[in-house]
Design a protein around this motif. Structure first.
Motif, PDB file in Angstrom:
ATOM      1  N   ASP A   1      32.532  34.353  45.118  1.00  0.00           N
ATOM      2  CA  ASP A   1      32.870  35.584  44.406  1.00  0.00           C
ATOM      3  C   ASP A   1      33.586  35.217  43.111  1.00  0.00           C
ATOM      4  O   ASP A   1      34.596  34.519  43.143  1.00  0.00           O
TER       5      ASP A   1
ATOM      6  N   ARG B   1      33.133  33.802  50.213  1.00  0.00           N
ATOM      7  CA  ARG B   1      33.669  34.663  49.167  1.00  0.00           C
ATOM      8  C   ARG B   1      34.668  33.921  48.286  1.00  0.00           C
ATOM      9  O   ARG B   1      34.641  34.048  47.071  1.00  0.00           O
TER      10      ARG B   1
ATOM     11  N   ARG C   1      37.145  39.816  59.803  1.00  0.00           N
ATOM     12  CA  ARG C   1      37.602  40.770  58.809  1.00  0.00           C
ATOM     13  C   ARG C   1      38.691  41.572  59.499  1.00  0.00           C
ATOM     14  O   ARG C   1      38.435  42.338  60.412  1.00  0.00           O
TER      15      ARG C   1
ATOM     16  N   GLN D   1      41.311  37.130  54.917  1.00  0.00           N
ATOM     17  CA  GLN D   1      41.157  36.299  53.738  1.00  0.00           C
ATOM     18  C   GLN D   1      42.363  35.387  53.513  1.00  0.00           C
ATOM     19  O   GLN D   1      42.208  34.232  53.141  1.00  0.00           O
TER      20      GLN D   1
ATOM     21  N   ASP E   1      35.406  46.509  52.432  1.00  0.00           N
ATOM     22  CA  ASP E   1      35.807  45.824  53.657  1.00  0.00           C
ATOM     23  C   ASP E   1      36.327  46.806  54.692  1.00  0.00           C
ATOM     24  O   ASP E   1      36.334  46.521  55.886  1.00  0.00           O
TER      25      ASP E   1
ATOM     26  N   ASP F   1      37.302  47.674  44.780  1.00  0.00           N
ATOM     27  CA  ASP F   1      36.072  48.075  45.465  1.00  0.00           C
ATOM     28  C   ASP F   1      35.757  47.173  46.653  1.00  0.00           C
ATOM     29  O   ASP F   1      35.296  47.628  47.703  1.00  0.00           O
ATOM     30  N   GLN F   2      36.011  45.882  46.465  1.00  0.00           N
ATOM     31  CA  GLN F   2      35.775  44.950  47.572  1.00  0.00           C
ATOM     32  C   GLN F   2      36.640  45.326  48.776  1.00  0.00           C
ATOM     33  O   GLN F   2      36.189  45.360  49.905  1.00  0.00           O
ATOM     34  N   ASN F   3      37.907  45.632  48.509  1.00  0.00           N
ATOM     35  CA  ASN F   3      38.810  46.001  49.593  1.00  0.00           C
ATOM     36  C   ASN F   3      38.352  47.290  50.260  1.00  0.00           C
ATOM     37  O   ASN F   3      38.363  47.404  51.490  1.00  0.00           O
TER      38      ASN F   3
ATOM     39  N   ARG G   1      36.928  45.408  40.524  1.00  0.00           N
ATOM     40  CA  ARG G   1      36.105  44.765  41.554  1.00  0.00           C
ATOM     41  C   ARG G   1      36.921  44.453  42.802  1.00  0.00           C
ATOM     42  O   ARG G   1      36.437  44.619  43.925  1.00  0.00           O
ATOM     43  N   ALA G   2      38.169  44.026  42.614  1.00  0.00           N
ATOM     44  CA  ALA G   2      39.004  43.716  43.778  1.00  0.00           C
ATOM     45  C   ALA G   2      39.257  44.972  44.613  1.00  0.00           C
ATOM     46  O   ALA G   2      39.241  44.937  45.849  1.00  0.00           O
TER      47      ALA G   2
END
Lengths: 322, 294, 450
Positions: free
Chosen positions: A83, A79, A60, A293, C444, C439-441, C436-437
């Protein structure tokens, strides 16, 4: 090369045992020496970054961030596939690439053939026509995208809309070519074909001209008409070339980047309908700073390209081609 | 490509002649439509570059050459008028240096490697050559991100814009196919003259494989001159900015200076177009040979 | 193939691998050197050359900046300025990609990117370098934009204002009366009706310009298009540092769907001339078009953006100036920033682009902003500041974009969602995916906490 069954000896110990090559007596290092600049270049600028992409995909890691990279194993991959949002977006990008390839490869190959046949006749002024057709070839995509953005412009002031309006008597006008999801990818395809089809055309043209004229003469003695000659003589004669053209077009289709990157960030374009894997990798890595990613996407992308290349090579070989 | 007229057999029925003529007319018609498709955007670029920005996007009248002036060209040079903005000539110079370096470097480095693979005997050659063949399928785009990561310390230099593109697996492969065709007697003769591998290659092989060099030079040039992705990642400083990155400056004006965008584009493309028109025959020959060999 | 041969093969592959590993270590596999030592500005001698980075903006802005710099260089003889301009689409990437040590002494930055630059150790606090007078002369909304974790990192010459610019002649001929104060702003439904009326009087039948040419999928979308729509409809982009439950709210779905429904009235404005050429009657855009639009003379009117339920809203905040984290010439940089913020410099700059001045003294002396002046509305909107999203009320007007180091992902996703909705995609779907994208970031990055 198979005479040594012992440990690999150090190079200095070897010369006495080896037959010096017929070509290069006394220049044992010339071969590796000649090859090494290119090999080192490829190792540093192609192999090493690819290895690094594999490594980064297990972390990450954010671009330019003070946070240290954190090892997370296969999480980026899981993911990407599990996801719902990510897999949908990545799947859409892959689908766009495949759609692009599925349309462009046959269309561009056929167009290249058609154009080659068209310009292969000895007619007065053909040089001029050919020159016009070749011109886009020297246009960089960064410039091509700007010109076509203007051509596709929504509203009556856009050139394409204006031309269509003229020919349809005003019935067709004001379509949002890049902005509406149904025509966005198609618009990019037309632009790409404009820019690159003459490359393929030149290749096909050369092949056309190398088909022996005796074959045509024999065919016309058999009373074959033009179309029959084309199907029975021309196409088989240039089959390998057509396969080659289809091959390089496929590879171009998967590398699709510049034109999409430039066009999908203009106006009110919905990125999802035109995003390709490459633009998504750059977007993920540089706009969202998510290097880990983006690296995982790179690795998957490479695997797909490799598989396609292997399948293509195998198919070509089976048909006794290239 | 010659202008030679098709040979008309003298004795033919007039109806056949008429069909002939119709066919030719149809052929010209199709040719014209096709040529227009390819040429109109080019024409639009060039005419638009001489027209006021406000008239570039004006439907069909965008094609009409009215109100022509050099204002857009003056505007481009006027905007790029100091060290702070960089200069057009400076951007052009960066593009020229980078492209020249890549073309020249790739001709030397890749031809040598290909020669070594095609004509010399050494240990490990086969494996390495196989690796090179495998590498031909990796597109640069796929390694751009990690490459950026490796070399971010070299941002904003001219060198880093050129160096990753010099060694090229596909160019090696192209050269390889050409070198395979060189008759062995030529090298043998050079060897008997006492020439070493360097002299043999540069004084004997290179001169007889010029078409290979022309092919690789042209293909490399086409790929490099408009290079966009890598500079976008690596360059922001005006002193190292190549031409493709500067187009957006004029697009970002308020209102967008489309006329200046087109003027910039015209200056970007016309020199290349001129070279292309002069060497068209070579262009065509080299692209076709890339296919026949590839 | 014999065994020894393949063993040799293995050796060669190992060697190739070694080469690539060596290449990795040579080039410092760690990637960009982010320098964890933390910002350290040296005061320096107070003379010499300072490097300055800024956006290559409108020609008039560039000229104004060059003029200010030459004024600065003639006003004293110890400090020289080395200015570099970057195309705006590449500017933030340039700052992002530069290691802190490669950043210049003084740099331009867009307001909402500041938190992320600070988080990544690229900016230095200005206290001690810039004079107290300069800092206290900044207007409140700009001070709020330039403050991160209680420290001031930037000073601004200008603020930004948004409005619907109207063509009075066209409005009158359609019989449309228009609001002039934020309180009277059209509701979204009224606005649709207005567009219907106007469609009949404009030549192409598309009476509205939404500044599509800037691209919704960029900062324009977030700041100035989707942003005001979201805020005015009672929604936010983030709530407690989370986007799910905020960005994807029903209010936002409704507001943005309404915005998209106006596409049929909208001129794409690719030439940027829809309004000045009279193709449209209304133009949704920022102050920066004023120098072009003022050609309409007394026919140019400014109208508040439509009200989606909770009062009209605009975004505040724009490009400002800060110091690179590792400047070796803090004193000289501070002097330059002081000079940039002087009334004369601010006047030159804002005259060039029509922006509302961001210093108190220059604002009160402005010829455009203030009671009875042509751009009074834009000034009023800024003075009715809401602060950040969570403090929005019905009566406040100008909203500060989310102050978070995660702003790059927020703006990327909000802009992308707006473009998708505008091109006809389902709003709920687009906004949920964006939320969602985001929040995911954030997850992370541990919510971008230090």
């Amino acid at each position: 090369m198979t005479t040594q069954t012992q440990k690999i000896p150090s190079p200095a110990a070897a010369p006495a045992k080896r037959q010096s090559s017929a070509i290069l007596t006394g220049h044992r290092f010339a071969g590796p020496l000649f090859a090494s600049p290119a090999l080192i270049g490829l190792a540093i600028f192609l192999v090493a970054p690819f290895v690094l992409a594999v490594v980064l995909s297990f972390y990450r890691v954010q671009l330019n961030s003070p946070r240290p990279a954190r090892f997370i194993g296969f999480e980026q991959y899981t993911r990407l596939f599990t996801d719902p949002d990510l897999s949908a977006a990545f799947g859409q990008a892959l689908l766009n690439n495949f759609t692009f390839a599925l349309i462009v490869v046959p269309v561009q190959t056929v167009l290249a053939l058609g154009l080659a046949v068209l310009v292969n006749r000895k007619l007065r002024g053909m040089v001029v026509f050919r020159t016009f057709i070749f011109m886009p070839l020297v246009f960089p995509l960064a410039l091509t995208a700007v010109i076509w953005r203007l051509i596709y412009s929504r509203g009556d002031e856009g050139l394409l809309n204006a031309i269509l309006g003229l020919f349809s008597g005003g019935a067709l006008s004001s379509h949002d070519w890049l902005g509406s999801p149904s025509t966005a990818l198609g618009s990019i395809i037309v632009m790409s074909i404009w820019q690159s089809v003459s490359f393929q055309m030149i290749i096909v043209l050369a092949a056309l001209q190398s088909v022996p004229t005796e074959l045509y003469e024999a065919a016309s003695l058999d009373r074959a008409n033009k179309w029959q000659q084309f199907i029975n003589v021309t196409v088989p004669g240039i089959r390998n070339t057509l396969i080659f053209v289809a091959l390089i077009t496929t590879i171009f289709s998967f590398r699709l980047f510049d034109q999409v990157y430039l066009l999908s960030r203009s106006g009110s374009v919905d990125r999802g309908s035109t995003e390709t894997v490459m633009t998504q990798i750059i977007n993920t890595g540089f706009d969202n700073n998510n290097v880990g990613q983006a690296a995982a996407m790179t690795v998957i992308f490479m695997l797909i390209i490799t598989v396609i290349a292997i399948i293509q090579r195998a198919a070509v070989r089976q048909r006794g081609g290239v | 490509m010659t202008m030679a007229k098709t040979m008309e057999p003298t004795r033919r029925s007039s109806s056949m002649k008429r069909t002939r003529r119709w066919q030719t007319a149809l052929h010209y018609l199709i040719l014209t439509v096709v040529a227009l498709f390819f040429f109109l955007p080019v024409y639009y670029l060039i005419v638009g570059s001489f027209r006021p920005s406000s008239e570039v996007l004006s439907g069909l009248s965008g094609f009409v050459p009215t109100n022509l002036s050099f204002d857009n060209y003056a505007g481009v040079f006027d905007h790029l008028n100091s060290d702070a903005t960089g200069y057009f000539g400076q951007f052009a110079l960066v593009s020229i240096i980078v492209t020249t370096a890549v073309v020249a470097g790739s001709l030397i480095v890749n031809s040598m490697a290909a020669y070594s693979f095609a004509r010399m005997k050494w240990r490990g050659k086969k494996v390495l050559f196989l690796l090179v063949i495998i590498l031909t399928i990796i597109p640069f785009e796929a390694v751009a991100l990690p490459l950026y990561y490796m070399f971010s310390g070299q941002r904003d230099t001219v060198v880093i814009q050129a160096i990753p593109f010099i060694a090229n697996a596909f160019s090696i492969f192209l050269f390889y196919t050409f070198f395979l065709d060189v008759p062995g007697e030529i090298e043998e003769a050079a060897r008997l003259d006492g020439a070493g591998p360097f002299r043999t290659f540069f004084q004997v092989i290179v001169p007889i494989t010029k078409p290979a060099f022309a092919t690789v030079a042209i293909l490399t040039f086409l790929a490099q001159w408009g290079s966009y992705l890598w500079p976008v990642l690596m360059v922001s400083d005006p002193t190292a900015r190549p031409l493709p990155l500067a187009i957006s400056i004029f697009q970002n004006q308020q209102p967008p200076e489309w006329g200046q965008v087109l003027a910039f584009g015209t200056m970007f493309i016309v020199p290349v177009l001129a070279v292309f028109l002069i060497f068209q025959r070579w262009f065509v020959a080299s692209i076709s040979s890339s296919a026949i060999k590839g | 193939m014999t065994i020894p041969k393949s063993r040799r093969t293995a050796g060669i592959i190992a060697a190739a691998a070694a080469v690539s590993v060596a290449a990795l270590s040579l080039t410092g596999c760690g990637g960009p050197d982010t320098g964890n030592a933390g910002p350290s500005v040296e005061a320096g001698s107070g003379e010499g050359t300072i490097n300055v980075w800024a956006v290559d903006g409108q020609a008039a802005e560039n000229d104004a900046l060059k003029k200010i710099i030459s004024n600065f260089e003639t006003s004293q003889n110890k400090i020289k300025v080395n200015l570099k301009l970057f195309p705006s689409d590449q500017y933030t990437k340039a700052v992002n990609s530069a290691a802190p040590g490669d950043l210049p002494d003084v740099l331009d930055f867009d307001g909402p990117t500041l938190a992320s630059f600070v988080y990544n150790g690229k900016m230095a606090p200005l206290k001690g370098s810039v004079s107290g007078e300069t800092l206290s002369n900044q207007t409140d909304s700009i001070k709020a934009q330039n403050t991160v974790d209680g420290a001031v990192y930037g000073v601004g010459m200008m603020n930004a204002g948004l409005a619907l610019w109207g063509n009075k002649k066209l409005l009158d001929s359609a019989g449309v009366t228009y609001p002039t104060t934020p309180e009277e702003a059209w509701t979204a439904e009224e606005f649709t009706g207005v567009l219907d009326k106007l469609a009949a009087v404009v030549p192409g039948g598309k009476p509205l310009d939404l500044s599509e040419q800037y691209g919704f999928a960029g900062e324009w979308g977030t700041c100035c298009s989707a942003g005001p729509v979201i805020w005015s409809g009672g929604g936010t982009m983030l709530k407690d540092n989370k986007a799910v439950g905020a960005l994807d709210s029903d209010a936002n779905v409704k507001s943005l769907t309404t915005l998209a429904s106006w596409k049929k009235y909208t001129d794409p404005n690719a030439d940027g001339l829809a309004f000045p050429n009279g193709r449209v009657a209304l133009s949704w855009v920022g102050h920066w078009t004023y120098p072009t639009y003022k050609a309409l003379g007394s026919d140019l009117v400014s109208i508040p953006l439509p009200n989606f339920g909770k009062g009209t809203k605009t975004a505040s905040g724009t490009f400002a100036w800060g110091m690179g984290a590792t400047s070796k010439n803090g004193t000289a940089s501070g002097k330059f920033l002081d000079f940039l913020m002087s009334d004369e410099s601010v006047r030159i700059y804002t005259d060039a682009n029509g922006a509302p001045p961001a210093t108190k003294t220059a604002l009160s002396a402005s010829s455009l902003y203030g009671p009875g002046k042509q751009l009074q509305l834009l000034g009023d909107q800024l003075s009715k500041a809401c602060g950040p999203e969570e403090q929005i009320t019905e009566t406040c007007v100008s909203v500060t974009r989310p102050v978070t180091a995660g702003y790059p992902i927020v703006t990327d996703q909000v802009g992308k969602a707006e473009a998708a909705i505008y091109s006809g995609k389902d709003a709920k779907e687009a906004l949920s995916a964006a939320a969602r994208a985001i929040d995911q970031n954030f997850a992370d990055n541990d919510g971008y906490r230090k």
